[in-house]
Design a protein around this motif. Sequence first.
Motif, PDB file in Angstrom:
ATOM      1  N   ILE A  59       0.837  -1.198   0.000  1.00 54.97           N
ATOM      2  CA  ILE A  59       0.000   0.000   0.000  1.00 54.97           C
ATOM      3  C   ILE A  59       0.875   1.253   0.000  1.00 54.97           C
ATOM      4  CG2 ILE A  59      -1.725   1.312   1.276  1.00 54.97           C
ATOM      5  CD1 ILE A  59      -2.746  -1.199  -0.122  1.00 54.97           C
ATOM      6  N   VAL A  62       2.094   1.681  -3.515  1.00 51.94           N
ATOM      7  CA  VAL A  62       1.032   2.143  -4.419  1.00 51.94           C
ATOM      8  C   VAL A  62       0.712   3.618  -4.182  1.00 51.94           C
ATOM      9  CG1 VAL A  62      -1.428   1.886  -4.981  1.00 51.94           C
ATOM     10  CG2 VAL A  62       0.012  -0.141  -4.729  1.00 51.94           C
ATOM     11  N   ASP A  63       0.604   4.018  -2.917  1.00 48.26           N
ATOM     12  CA  ASP A  63       0.290   5.417  -2.603  1.00 48.26           C
ATOM     13  C   ASP A  63       1.425   6.348  -3.006  1.00 48.26           C
ATOM     14  OD1 ASP A  63      -2.117   4.624  -1.600  1.00 48.26           O
ATOM     15  OD2 ASP A  63      -1.511   4.703   0.505  1.00 48.26           O
ATOM     16  N   GLY A  66       1.199   6.755  -6.607  1.00 49.38           N
ATOM     17  CA  GLY A  66       0.105   7.666  -6.913  1.00 49.38           C
ATOM     18  C   GLY A  66       0.529   9.116  -6.769  1.00 49.38           C
ATOM     19  N   TYR A  92      -4.847   5.271 -10.763  1.00 46.77           N
ATOM     20  CA  TYR A  92      -4.354   5.013  -9.398  1.00 46.77           C
ATOM     21  C   TYR A  92      -5.511   5.035  -8.404  1.00 46.77           C
ATOM     22  CZ  TYR A  92      -3.336   6.484  -4.680  1.00 46.77           C
ATOM     23  OH  TYR A  92      -3.372   6.610  -3.323  1.00 46.77           O
ATOM     24  N   SER A  95      -7.567   1.921  -8.778  1.00 45.78           N
ATOM     25  CA  SER A  95      -6.834   0.723  -8.351  1.00 45.78           C
ATOM     26  C   SER A  95      -6.697   0.674  -6.837  1.00 45.78           C
ATOM     27  CB  SER A  95      -5.454   0.680  -8.999  1.00 45.78           C
ATOM     28  OG  SER A  95      -4.641   1.759  -8.549  1.00 45.78           O
ATOM     29  N   ARG A  96      -6.559   1.846  -6.187  1.00 46.76           N
ATOM     30  CA  ARG A  96      -6.428   1.854  -4.722  1.00 46.76           C
ATOM     31  C   ARG A  96      -7.713   1.350  -4.066  1.00 46.76           C
ATOM     32  NH1 ARG A  96      -6.150   0.584  -0.642  1.00 46.76           N
ATOM     33  NH2 ARG A  96      -5.388   1.539   1.276  1.00 46.76           N
ATOM     34  N   ILE A  99      -7.754  -2.522  -4.697  1.00 46.41           N
ATOM     35  CA  ILE A  99      -6.750  -3.227  -3.890  1.00 46.41           C
ATOM     36  C   ILE A  99      -7.259  -3.473  -2.485  1.00 46.41           C
ATOM     37  CG2 ILE A  99      -4.495  -2.950  -2.768  1.00 46.41           C
ATOM     38  CD1 ILE A  99      -3.530  -1.612  -5.351  1.00 46.41           C
ATOM     39  N   GLN A 100      -8.007  -2.505  -1.943  1.00 50.29           N
ATOM     40  CA  GLN A 100      -8.490  -2.648  -0.572  1.00 50.29           C
ATOM     41  C   GLN A 100      -9.427  -3.845  -0.419  1.00 50.29           C
ATOM     42  OE1 GLN A 100      -7.288  -0.617   1.913  1.00 50.29           O
ATOM     43  NE2 GLN A 100      -8.236  -2.160   3.231  1.00 50.29           N
ATOM     44  N   LEU A 112      -8.203   3.292   3.718  1.00 45.96           N
ATOM     45  CA  LEU A 112      -8.475   4.149   2.561  1.00 45.96           C
ATOM     46  C   LEU A 112      -8.367   5.622   2.937  1.00 45.96           C
ATOM     47  CD1 LEU A 112     -11.496   2.288   0.901  1.00 45.96           C
ATOM     48  CD2 LEU A 112      -9.191   2.567  -0.056  1.00 45.96           C
ATOM     49  N   SER A 115      -4.782   6.591   3.051  1.00 43.66           N
ATOM     50  CA  SER A 115      -4.213   6.700   1.699  1.00 43.66           C
ATOM     51  C   SER A 115      -4.626   7.994   1.026  1.00 43.66           C
ATOM     52  CB  SER A 115      -4.652   5.509   0.842  1.00 43.66           C
ATOM     53  OG  SER A 115      -4.038   4.323   1.281  1.00 43.66           O
ATOM     54  N   GLN A 119      -2.731  11.667  -0.176  1.00 35.50           N
ATOM     55  CA  GLN A 119      -2.787  12.290  -1.495  1.00 35.50           C
ATOM     56  C   GLN A 119      -3.195  13.758  -1.397  1.00 35.50           C
ATOM     57  OE1 GLN A 119      -1.843  10.531  -4.417  1.00 35.50           O
ATOM     58  NE2 GLN A 119      -1.180   9.154  -2.786  1.00 35.50           N
TER      59      GLN A 119
END
Length: 270
Positions: A59, A62-63, A66, A92, A95-96, A99-100, A112, A115, A119
């Motif tokens: 994670i 991925v973040d 992003g 992104y 997909s986030r 993914i969760q 979430l 994350s 952002q």
Amino acid sequence: MKNVLLRSISGAIYVALIVAGILVSKWTVLALCLILVILSQIEYFTLCHHNETKRKNIICAVDTLGGMILVGATWLYVYYMSLTGFAAYLMYLLSRLVIQLYISKNTPLVNLAYSFMGQIYIALPLSLLPLLNPHMALAMFIFIWLNDTGAFIVGCSIGRHPLFQRISPKKSWEGFWGGIVFCIAAAIIFGTFWPGYFMDMPIGKLMGMALVVSIFSTWGDLVESLLKRTLHVKDSGNIMPGHGGILDRIDSMLCVIPATLCYLFFTVNL
């Protein structure tokens, strides 16, 4: 004495990298933003999950990716008028969420929220930096640094009245006004001696920008203090000797960049 010297050296390197990053070329602007977003996203993820024995590093990756995509998207739009990066950023976000679904944990909404907070709080402000004219970006950073300096000097000398006791007991109203005075004095000097360097802005508008930067710089510092106090940590990290983590250094910037852009957008053409 050794700590002061170490703090001074790391601070000087940090300032030199910021100045070089925004003034040398469009590529160094991109490199600066990417470095800051990578380091700060990793640090933010570690903060948010510091009590967990097993962290979801996928994670974090991925973040961080992003955040890099958002920085690249704005940079591409500013210099090449391309919207491709924003399409990639939408991927992104989608997909986030997906993914969760595959992470077996009892707090999916919390994950979430962490994350997407990263952002909004980190990646979005840093992605806006390429929108600033390099000379105005330099002025903004100088105002931030002078606000910190003025607040520290005045606060340590005559600070008596707490500014925000609940979140940051050491900050004082005297230091707050000291930071504003330093910033406005710098704006007057810039407008008097180097008016053409800063987009030919009248001194009054430069002073307004200095005021905006000073106020939001303080708020940015307080927001990060709130984050650390909520998570029960003293420093965001230790990447900068004598200063703490990267978030401890760019906390003001994360509120100042959007505020400065709004100020310039609404006033520069008036």
